[in-house]
Design a protein around this motif. Sequence first.
Motif, mmCIF file in Angstrom:
data_model
loop_
_atom_site.group_PDB
_atom_site.id
_atom_site.type_symbol
_atom_site.label_atom_id
_atom_site.label_comp_id
_atom_site.label_asym_id
_atom_site.label_seq_id
_atom_site.Cartn_x
_atom_site.Cartn_y
_atom_site.Cartn_z
ATOM 1 N N TYR A 150 146.886 8.729 -48.384
ATOM 2 C CA TYR A 150 146.885 9.689 -47.431
ATOM 3 C C TYR A 150 147.892 10.908 -47.910
ATOM 4 N N TYR A 151 149.037 10.494 -47.823
ATOM 5 C CA TYR A 151 149.992 11.728 -48.043
ATOM 6 C C TYR A 151 149.812 12.547 -49.086
ATOM 7 N N LEU A 152 149.530 11.850 -50.213
ATOM 8 C CA LEU A 152 149.395 12.884 -51.441
ATOM 9 C C LEU A 152 148.390 13.657 -51.403
ATOM 10 N N ARG A 153 147.436 13.365 -50.561
ATOM 11 C CA ARG A 153 146.207 14.628 -50.503
ATOM 12 C C ARG A 153 146.420 15.559 -49.569
ATOM 13 N N ILE A 154 147.556 15.488 -48.717
ATOM 14 C CA ILE A 154 147.830 16.591 -47.803
ATOM 15 C C ILE A 154 149.414 17.483 -48.311
ATOM 16 N N GLU A 155 149.754 16.885 -49.230
ATOM 17 C CA GLU A 155 151.106 17.681 -49.766
ATOM 18 C C GLU A 155 151.026 18.913 -49.938
ATOM 19 N N ASP A 156 150.116 19.478 -50.551
ATOM 20 C CA ASP A 156 149.860 21.029 -50.768
ATOM 21 C C ASP A 156 149.675 21.557 -49.533
ATOM 22 N N TYR A 157 148.908 20.998 -48.680
ATOM 23 C CA TYR A 157 148.629 21.667 -47.510
ATOM 24 C C TYR A 157 150.050 21.664 -46.635
#
Length: 246
Positions: free
Chosen positions: A219-226
Amino acid sequence: MADDKVKDKKNTKYNEIKEFYNNWNVESYPEYFKVLMDLEEKLIIDIIKNLKEYDTIKRGNGIILDCGCGFGSFYTLTKDLNTIYLDFSINLLKKFKNNYNLKSNKICGDILNLPFKDNSFDLIFCINVLEHVIDYKGALREMKRVLKKEGVLIVIVVNGESFIKESIFNEFRIYHRALSLNDINVEGFEIIEYNSFYFIPPILKILPTSLLRYFINNYYLRIEDYLRNLFKNKGQFLYVILKKIN
Ligand SMILES: C[S@@+](CC[C@H](N)C(=O)[O-])C[C@H]1O[C@@H](n2cnc3c(N)ncnc32)[C@H](O)[C@@H]1O
């Protein structure tokens, strides 16, 4: 007299930091700590790999200094390049040597008094070091001295502007002072890029390690850029890319 006292205090702190790192044993820390460190390392490696300055210096066979290299967490970025590794902890350098069978190019030295001539390097990494250096401005000036003109310095520090104020790694009980972009901005450098990263609330460390790892990877790595775009410069770490202009 007062000056002597300040000097003594600084020396004591300096020796304490050196002693701490000479005995630094990450393996003895709780499991969650390793998971969070791995995450930070992964994010840093991705940031640096995507920098065009890194790519240019890599292709041009430039000379690199990993300043405050510790036991070589970022060796993967420099192992095939022309790199010198410097740290003031002889024990961390030994660990580095043992971990990676590193034969040469490592120097035990102080960031405030780098044992190199002026204008020696094309690129310097200074990753999670300056927050432990009392005279961090002096360290920045010293790195500027040994950089070639147009050379690039990559600084990563604990971010003074982070909206999460709780200490990231509570086990890290040593002097460190979070720094902000203004602190890094010293004369003779131009800032060419900066941002913050890593938005993990420390409370998550209460999760079982396997769940924490699962959460980060799935989960987390998918939203880091956001999160970087949403909370500009409020992440727990700050990266600043500087170019030496004179
Ligand atoms: C948090 S560790 C980071 C190590 C490595 N850069 C990394 O990110 O894994 C901080 C490092 O800075 C080194 N260090 C602290 N003060 C220093 C100084 N004055 N001169 C040289 N190295 C220093 C420590 O020995 C330690 O290896």
